[in-house]
Motif scaffolding. Structure first.
Motif, PDB file in Angstrom:
ATOM      1  N   ASP A 103       0.826  -1.202   0.000  1.00  0.00           N
ATOM      2  CA  ASP A 103       0.000   0.000   0.000  1.00  0.00           C
ATOM      3  C   ASP A 103       0.862   1.254   0.000  1.00  0.00           C
ATOM      4  O   ASP A 103       0.620   2.199  -0.764  1.00  0.00           O
ATOM      5  CB  ASP A 103      -0.910   0.020   1.228  1.00  0.00           C
ATOM      6  CG  ASP A 103      -2.096  -0.920   1.099  1.00  0.00           C
ATOM      7  OD1 ASP A 103      -2.233  -1.560   0.039  1.00  0.00           O
ATOM      8  OD2 ASP A 103      -2.879  -1.010   2.059  1.00  0.00           O
ATOM      9  N   ALA A 104       1.870   1.275   0.878  1.00  0.00           N
ATOM     10  CA  ALA A 104       2.747   2.441   0.965  1.00  0.00           C
ATOM     11  C   ALA A 104       3.487   2.675  -0.349  1.00  0.00           C
ATOM     12  O   ALA A 104       3.625   3.818  -0.807  1.00  0.00           O
ATOM     13  CB  ALA A 104       3.743   2.261   2.118  1.00  0.00           C
ATOM     14  N   ALA A 105       3.947   1.601  -0.978  1.00  0.00           N
ATOM     15  CA  ALA A 105       4.670   1.731  -2.248  1.00  0.00           C
ATOM     16  C   ALA A 105       3.746   2.254  -3.342  1.00  0.00           C
ATOM     17  O   ALA A 105       4.146   3.087  -4.171  1.00  0.00           O
ATOM     18  CB  ALA A 105       5.256   0.376  -2.649  1.00  0.00           C
ATOM     19  N   ILE A 106       2.509   1.781  -3.353  1.00  0.00           N
ATOM     20  CA  ILE A 106       1.553   2.213  -4.373  1.00  0.00           C
ATOM     21  C   ILE A 106       1.213   3.687  -4.211  1.00  0.00           C
ATOM     22  O   ILE A 106       1.186   4.447  -5.191  1.00  0.00           O
ATOM     23  CB  ILE A 106       0.282   1.348  -4.303  1.00  0.00           C
ATOM     24  CG1 ILE A 106       0.585  -0.080  -4.766  1.00  0.00           C
ATOM     25  CG2 ILE A 106      -0.840   1.956  -5.150  1.00  0.00           C
ATOM     26  CD1 ILE A 106      -0.507  -1.085  -4.429  1.00  0.00           C
ATOM     27  N   LEU A 107       0.955   4.120  -2.977  1.00  0.00           N
ATOM     28  CA  LEU A 107       0.606   5.520  -2.751  1.00  0.00           C
ATOM     29  C   LEU A 107       1.787   6.441  -3.058  1.00  0.00           C
ATOM     30  O   LEU A 107       1.606   7.520  -3.637  1.00  0.00           O
ATOM     31  CB  LEU A 107       0.126   5.709  -1.310  1.00  0.00           C
ATOM     32  CG  LEU A 107      -1.168   4.974  -0.950  1.00  0.00           C
ATOM     33  CD1 LEU A 107      -1.502   5.164   0.525  1.00  0.00           C
ATOM     34  CD2 LEU A 107      -2.329   5.424  -1.824  1.00  0.00           C
ATOM     35  N   ALA A 108       2.991   6.012  -2.704  1.00  0.00           N
ATOM     36  CA  ALA A 108       4.177   6.808  -3.028  1.00  0.00           C
ATOM     37  C   ALA A 108       4.383   6.886  -4.540  1.00  0.00           C
ATOM     38  O   ALA A 108       4.724   7.946  -5.083  1.00  0.00           O
ATOM     39  CB  ALA A 108       5.404   6.204  -2.348  1.00  0.00           C
ATOM     40  N   ALA A 109       4.163   5.772  -5.230  1.00  0.00           N
ATOM     41  CA  ALA A 109       4.313   5.749  -6.688  1.00  0.00           C
ATOM     42  C   ALA A 109       3.262   6.632  -7.353  1.00  0.00           C
ATOM     43  O   ALA A 109       3.532   7.274  -8.381  1.00  0.00           O
ATOM     44  CB  ALA A 109       4.184   4.317  -7.197  1.00  0.00           C
ATOM     45  N   THR A 110       2.069   6.673  -6.779  1.00  0.00           N
ATOM     46  CA  THR A 110       1.012   7.531  -7.319  1.00  0.00           C
ATOM     47  C   THR A 110       1.424   8.994  -7.234  1.00  0.00           C
ATOM     48  O   THR A 110       1.265   9.760  -8.199  1.00  0.00           O
ATOM     49  CB  THR A 110      -0.292   7.312  -6.538  1.00  0.00           C
ATOM     50  OG1 THR A 110      -0.684   5.935  -6.644  1.00  0.00           O
ATOM     51  CG2 THR A 110      -1.409   8.192  -7.081  1.00  0.00           C
ATOM     52  N   ARG A 111       1.954   9.397  -6.109  1.00  0.00           N
ATOM     53  CA  ARG A 111       2.382  10.795  -5.959  1.00  0.00           C
ATOM     54  C   ARG A 111       3.545  11.116  -6.897  1.00  0.00           C
ATOM     55  O   ARG A 111       3.607  12.208  -7.488  1.00  0.00           O
ATOM     56  CB  ARG A 111       2.762  11.056  -4.496  1.00  0.00           C
ATOM     57  CG  ARG A 111       1.575  10.993  -3.547  1.00  0.00           C
ATOM     58  CD  ARG A 111       1.939  11.470  -2.152  1.00  0.00           C
ATOM     59  NE  ARG A 111       2.876  10.584  -1.481  1.00  0.00           N
ATOM     60  CZ  ARG A 111       2.519   9.578  -0.696  1.00  0.00           C
ATOM     61  NH1 ARG A 111       1.244   9.303  -0.495  1.00  0.00           N
ATOM     62  NH2 ARG A 111       3.434   8.829  -0.100  1.00  0.00           N
ATOM     63  N   GLU A 112       4.457  10.192  -7.045  1.00  0.00           N
ATOM     64  CA  GLU A 112       5.587  10.385  -7.964  1.00  0.00           C
ATOM     65  C   GLU A 112       5.091  10.547  -9.401  1.00  0.00           C
ATOM     66  O   GLU A 112       5.559  11.432 -10.142  1.00  0.00           O
ATOM     67  CB  GLU A 112       6.519   9.187  -7.859  1.00  0.00           C
ATOM     68  CG  GLU A 112       7.721   9.232  -8.782  1.00  0.00           C
ATOM     69  CD  GLU A 112       8.541   7.953  -8.686  1.00  0.00           C
ATOM     70  OE1 GLU A 112       8.346   7.062  -9.537  1.00  0.00           O
ATOM     71  OE2 GLU A 112       9.356   7.847  -7.760  1.00  0.00           O
ATOM     72  N   ALA A 113       4.141   9.715  -9.793  1.00  0.00           N
ATOM     73  CA  ALA A 113       3.602   9.786 -11.156  1.00  0.00           C
ATOM     74  C   ALA A 113       2.838  11.076 -11.385  1.00  0.00           C
ATOM     75  O   ALA A 113       2.871  11.649 -12.484  1.00  0.00           O
ATOM     76  CB  ALA A 113       2.705   8.577 -11.421  1.00  0.00           C
ATOM     77  N   LEU A 114       2.135  11.549 -10.362  1.00  0.00           N
ATOM     78  CA  LEU A 114       1.408  12.813 -10.494  1.00  0.00           C
ATOM     79  C   LEU A 114       2.346  13.959 -10.829  1.00  0.00           C
ATOM     80  O   LEU A 114       2.056  14.802 -11.680  1.00  0.00           O
ATOM     81  CB  LEU A 114       0.668  13.122  -9.194  1.00  0.00           C
ATOM     82  CG  LEU A 114      -0.710  12.516  -9.007  1.00  0.00           C
ATOM     83  CD1 LEU A 114      -1.172  12.709  -7.566  1.00  0.00           C
ATOM     84  CD2 LEU A 114      -1.713  13.137  -9.968  1.00  0.00           C
TER      85      LEU A 114
END
Length: 208
Positions: free
Chosen positions: A19-30
């Motif tokens: 979950d933490a990796a996915i949310l961090a990746a989402t912010r990075e992609a944004l």
């Protein structure tokens, strides 16, 4: 903050690390791609998980981005700095610092824009971002009342309206300052804003 799994869904337990990796990746992609080009496939690749893993957790991009942004605002804490004014200044400076981060700006503006056409998304923003931050208002007001800086409120409806109003004033002012006007919410601005807010609260309490 952890995103919520739909009720009744069974299977292997959720992985907090995933979950933490996915949310961090989402912010990075944004930050790198922007809202329009962000896809769940890209997020999955960045997070090192299967795309199906995302769909088991989130229905789509809107929900995922809300949770990614909510995790940032979950970092907010109300400091005990000895007075109502100092406490407010502390939390407003934290809030402004979060909004200054590119991933917070990109994510928040995107989901708010999308929410104008999506009632369910608006409700998710309210539940995941707005309501948890109102708890800080409740905490700060209770602390100020315990110090004798504000009188207690005995009417629950009046109390709830006061909390809503304080939150709207703080959030509205800081969001407008940082995201709309693109001006810094620095210590000088926060000090002046807090003085006006606390002065208004004192006047309102005295008139009640």
């Amino acid at each position: 903050m952890q995103s919520r799994t739909p009720a009744g869904r069974t299977g292997r337990p959720r992985s907090a690390a995933a979950d933490a990796a996915i949310l961090a990746a989402t912010r990075e992609a944004l930050v790198e791609l922007g809202w329009s080009r962000l896809t769940l496939g890209d997020v999955a690749t960045r997070a090192g998980v299967a795309k199906t893993t995302l769909y088991r957790r989130w229905a789509g991009k809107n929900e995922l981005v809300v949770d990614a942004v909510a995790e940032l605002f979950g970092e907010l804490e109300l400091p005990d700095r000895g007075s109502l004014a100092a406490d407010i200044e502390g939390v407003v400076l934290q809030f402004a610092a979060i909004l200054a981060r590119p991933e917070a700006r990109s994510g928040l503006m995107a989901v708010v824009a999308e929410a104008t056409r999506d009632d369910a998304l608006r409700e998710r923003i309210r539940a995941s971002i707005v309501e948890p931050q109102k708890d800080l208002v409740l905490e700060g007001r209770a602390r100020a009342q315990a110090r004798g800086e504000l009188p207690p409120e005995t009417d629950p409806e009046d109390s709830a309206r006061t909390v809503d109003l304080i939150f709207d004033m703080v959030a509205g002012a800081v969001v407008h300052r940082t995201l709309v006007s693109a001006e810094p919410a620095d210590e000088e601005w926060v000090h002046r804003f807090t003085a006006i807010l606390v002065g208004g609260l004192a006047t309102t309490s005295a008139a009640s």
